[in-house]
Write a protein that holds these residues in place. Sequence first.
Motif, short mmCIF file in Angstrom:
data_model
loop_
_atom_site.label_atom_id
_atom_site.label_comp_id
_atom_site.label_asym_id
_atom_site.label_seq_id
_atom_site.Cartn_x
_atom_site.Cartn_y
_atom_site.Cartn_z
N GLN A 43 47.33 36.34 31.03
CA GLN A 43 47.76 37.50 32.44
C GLN A 43 47.77 38.94 31.57
O GLN A 43 47.61 39.91 32.37
N ASP A 372 49.06 41.87 44.62
CA ASP A 372 48.21 41.00 43.68
C ASP A 372 48.96 39.58 44.06
O ASP A 372 49.74 39.16 43.61
N ARG A 373 47.90 39.02 44.97
CA ARG A 373 48.05 37.59 45.13
C ARG A 373 46.82 36.96 45.34
O ARG A 373 45.79 37.65 45.69
N LYS A 374 46.89 35.77 45.21
CA LYS A 374 45.50 34.59 45.25
C LYS A 374 45.61 34.38 46.72
O LYS A 374 46.53 33.77 47.49
N ARG A 375 44.43 34.48 47.29
CA ARG A 375 44.19 34.19 48.73
C ARG A 375 43.36 32.99 48.80
O ARG A 375 42.45 33.04 48.28
N GLU A 527 36.22 40.62 48.66
CA GLU A 527 35.95 39.26 48.99
C GLU A 527 34.65 38.77 49.72
O GLU A 527 34.17 37.67 49.57
#
Length: 529
Positions: A43, A372-375, A527
Motif C-alpha cells: 500500500q 478510500d474504501r473498497k465498495r 466505477e
Amino acid sequence: MLSLRFILGRAGAGKTRLCLDEIRQRLRQAPDGPPLVFLVPEQATFQTEHALALTPGLPGIMRAYVLSFRRLAWRVFSEVGGAARPHIGELGKQMLLSRILEERRRELSVFGRAARQFGFAGTVARALSELKTYLVTPEDLERAGGLLAGRSGAGSLAGKVRDLRLVYKEFEARLAGRYVDPDDYLTLLAAQLEHSRTLAGGEVWVDGFAGFTPQEFRVLQGLLRAAGRVSVALCVDPSHDREAEAGLFHVTGETHARLAELARHGGIALERPVRLGERQRPRFKNSPGIAHLEREFFRRPAAVYSGDAGLTLAAAANRRAEVESAAREIRRLCRERGYRWREVSVVVRDLENYHELLAIGFADYGIPCFIDRKRLVLHHPLVEFIRAALEVVYTDWAYDPVFRWLKTDLAPVSREEVDLLENYVLAHGIRGAKWTDDQDWPYLSAATLEAGAPDEAERRWLARVNGIRRRAARRLREFQERVAAPGNVRELTASLYDLVAGSDVPEQIARWSREAEQEGLLDIAREHR
C-alpha cells in the motif's frame, strides 16, 4: 562484501527520509549503475515512488526501484523464469477446491459433512493460504496428525488435520505443471533470487514493516546473499536494546533479533546500526505536543506536558454531530488559516460506520473529498441486470427477479412504464408462461368488468400495457430460449454477453459515466467505466 545494516528509531524519527536521501545521493553520484531497491509494503509503493520521483534536481531514477515483495517477485521471475504459467485467482482456487471436496467427500472424516455447504471452499482456501504463508507443507500436516492421533481428546482436531492434509496435497497435485498459486510467489522468489542479476551487487532498503512472515524472512535471507548491502529500517526505541515482552516495541525487537541471527548464520557482516534519537525527529519538529504524546502515550506513569499540545479533544452527541463538527473545523482552517483541501485528512477507526455520513456531511459543507474504501460491485445496475436475468430463467419468471431486472434502468423500458406494468402484474398475479406466450393480456379491472364492455380509453390503456410487456419481455424471452437447452459454460456466457450487448447496456453505462464526470462525481464515473 555482503552486509546488513539496521536503521532504528521511533515513529517520526526520519527512517524513511534517511532511506530516500541515501537513494537520492546514490542517483546523483551515478545515474547508471547497480540497482537500488526500496522494498516497502504494497500500500506504500505509490506514495514512496511519488516522493522519490518529485526530488528537485534529480534528472531520473533509472536504476532505482520502489517495490513490494509481490512486485519484486514478478521482476525476478521475468528475468529468470517462473512467470510463464498462468496464475490461479481466488475464484479459480475456490472452484478447484469445491471439486476436490466433492470428489473426495467420502474420504473426509470431518470435512465431508461440510463439503457441500456454501462458502466452505472459501474457508479452506483461506486456510491453505495461511499455511503457505507460514511455510507449512502437507508433510508437516501429516506429521502433526500422527502426533495428535495418539492423544486423548484430540480425535476431532486430528481428523481436521488429516482432512486438510488430503485436500492440500490434492490441490497441489492438480496445480503442478499447469498453474501457479499466487500464495507461492514468495517461496518461489526466495529460491530464484540467487540466480537473478537484478539485485547482483545492488543495494536494498527495507522500510515500513513491523514484522515479517516466514515466507518474507526467507526472501530477506535470499536478499542478504544476493545484494551487496541490505538496510532494514525498524520502528523501535534505539535507547533500549531489549524490549520487555509486554513492551510497545517487542514485536519489532523480535524482528530485529531474528534478522541479526539470519545474518550471522549466513556469514553476512553486521554493520553498526544507525540510531535516530529524539533530536532527529523531523515529523514532529513543529508539533512538540504530538511528539510528547507519541513518546508518553504507552508509558506508565506518563510525564505531564505543560506547553501548547496542539490537540483538541471534543465530545459529540453522535456520529453525525461529530462529522459536522469536523466539517466546520475544516472550513475554518481553509478560510482563516490558508489550508488547502488536499492538506487535510480525516482518520477514523471504522470507516464502515462513517463513510456515508462523511460523504453527505462534507457535500453539504461544499468540501470535496475522496473516501478510500473498497465498495462491493453487487450494487451496480449491470451486476443486478445479469443476476436478475439468470434468476428470471431459474424461477420461471417470478415477480421479484423480473422487476429487479426491469428497474436496473438498463432494460428497454422507462421507469414510468415499469411502474405501470408492475401495478398491472400485481393486480392480476401474472407470472410464468403468461409472460412468454404470444397472446395479449386481456385482464381488466374489477370496475370495468362490473360496467360491462371496456370503453375506448380502457382499450387504449390495455394496448399500452401489452406493448410495454412485449418490449420488456422480448430480450429475456430470447435469453431464456438460448439457455434452456443443455449446454456448457461457454454457451451460457455467450448468451449473457449477447443479452448485455443487445440491450444497449454499454452505451447506457457510458452515458452514466459521462454524466457523473460532468457533475464532478469522478469515483462514480470511474466505477461505471
